[in-house]
Write an enzyme that holds these catalytic residues in place. Structure first.
Site, short mmCIF file in Angstrom:
data_model
loop_
_atom_site.label_atom_id
_atom_site.label_comp_id
_atom_site.label_asym_id
_atom_site.label_seq_id
_atom_site.Cartn_x
_atom_site.Cartn_y
_atom_site.Cartn_z
N ARG A 77 0.82 -1.22 0.00
CA ARG A 77 0.00 0.00 0.00
C ARG A 77 0.86 1.28 0.00
O ARG A 77 0.53 2.27 -0.64
CB ARG A 77 -0.87 -0.07 1.25
N ASN A 119 -12.09 16.38 -0.46
CA ASN A 119 -12.89 15.17 -0.69
C ASN A 119 -14.35 15.52 -0.49
O ASN A 119 -14.69 16.39 0.32
CB ASN A 119 -12.47 14.07 0.30
N THR A 120 -15.21 14.83 -1.23
CA THR A 120 -16.64 15.02 -1.04
C THR A 120 -17.23 13.75 -0.45
O THR A 120 -16.88 12.63 -0.86
CB THR A 120 -17.35 15.42 -2.35
N HIS A 121 -18.11 13.92 0.54
CA HIS A 121 -18.67 12.76 1.24
C HIS A 121 -20.20 12.89 1.29
O HIS A 121 -20.71 13.97 1.61
CB HIS A 121 -18.10 12.69 2.66
N ALA A 154 -5.24 12.77 7.69
CA ALA A 154 -5.13 11.34 7.98
C ALA A 154 -6.40 10.88 8.70
O ALA A 154 -6.92 11.59 9.55
CB ALA A 154 -3.91 11.09 8.84
N GLY A 155 -6.90 9.71 8.34
CA GLY A 155 -8.12 9.22 8.99
C GLY A 155 -9.23 9.10 7.97
O GLY A 155 -9.14 9.62 6.86
N ASP A 157 -12.50 10.10 6.43
CA ASP A 157 -13.45 11.21 6.34
C ASP A 157 -13.31 12.18 7.51
O ASP A 157 -14.30 12.63 8.10
CB ASP A 157 -14.90 10.67 6.23
#
Ligand code: GRF
Length: 238
Positions: A77, A119-121, A154-155, A157
């Protein structure tokens, strides 16, 4: 900790690299908006973690360079994370937009583009993080859900929230109908806020100092100094 400022580029459009994993309707909304020079941003490349998705076809149809970076083509990864970072670096982005990108990015990627990844959630964070924001909100029985645009940290969402939009849950909604309505709001929010960031820049403010924990609070209380969630930082666009 001092605020971090991200000024807009001078006398050129902001360069966006968009990462996708699926149908790419959010990408399409950005491509359509960026067709107008007044929008202030241009999509310079689209990357994916898998082949054969509609989002890549949308990019190709728009004449935007694409690349695919699959986890299984790398020894682990961390190597994938570095390869993805290197691909994106080649396109010199001002902003990296995760638009339905279904992978967690790692520390090398985050360090390179720190504060410049959004980011979109499909839920109102910090409620319902993870892969199934619409499904989880519906299962919980909330009456209002929505979408969140945030700066990636980091994490899962977690990160400073840029903007949110509310979407009511309707009687008879299933996961698909609710998610489709959320996606309409998501596309609007994404286009509006990415455009503002591109034209005006943005600032990430440090988290306010956490209040001392009350004597009776358990040691894991979220008010314990040092445990402030990253999302507690604020993003401002002038
Ligand atoms: C969006 O709802 C996004 O928030 C979620 O997946 C969906 C992607 O949709 N993670 P699309 O590929 O942009 O159509």
């Amino acid at each position: 900790m001092a605020p971090s400022h991200y000024p807009p580029p001078r006398s050129r459009a902001a360069r966006l690299v968009v990462l996708v994993s699926g149908s790419g309707t959010n990408l399409q909304a950005l491509l359509d908006a960026a067709a107008d020079p007044a929008y202030g941003a241009t999509v310079v490349a689209v990357g994916a973690d898998r082949d054969g998705i509609l989002a890549l076809k949308r990019a190709e149809d728009a004449g935007v360079p694409t690349f695919v970076c699959r986890v299984k083509d790398h020894p682990d990864r961390a190597a994938w994370d570095r390869a993805l970072r290197d691909e994106i670096r080649r396109h010199a982005p001002d902003l990296v937009v995760l638009a339905g990108f279904m992978k967690l990015v790692g520390p090398d990627f985050l360090a390179e583009f720190d504060g410049r990844i959004v980011n979109t959630h499909p839920a109102l964070l910090p409620s319902f993080p993870g892969m199934h924001g619409a499904r989880d909100a519906l299962a919980y029985g909330v009456k209002v859900t929505g979408c969140t645009l945030f700066v990636v940290a980091a994490g899962v969402d977690d990160g400073p929230i840029i903007a949110q939009a509310a979407v009511p849950v309707e009687d008879g909604d299933d996961e698909e109908s609710l998610h489709e309505r959320i996606k309409v709001a998501e596309r609007r929010l994404l286009v509006e806020q990415v455009g503002r960031m591109a034209r005006e820049g943005w600032t990430i403010l440090p988290a306010p100092a956490a209040a001392p924990a009350p004597a009776s609070a358990p040691s894991s209380s979220p008010t314990t100094p040092g445990s402030t969630p990253l999302g507690n930082r604020k993003v401002t666009i002038p």
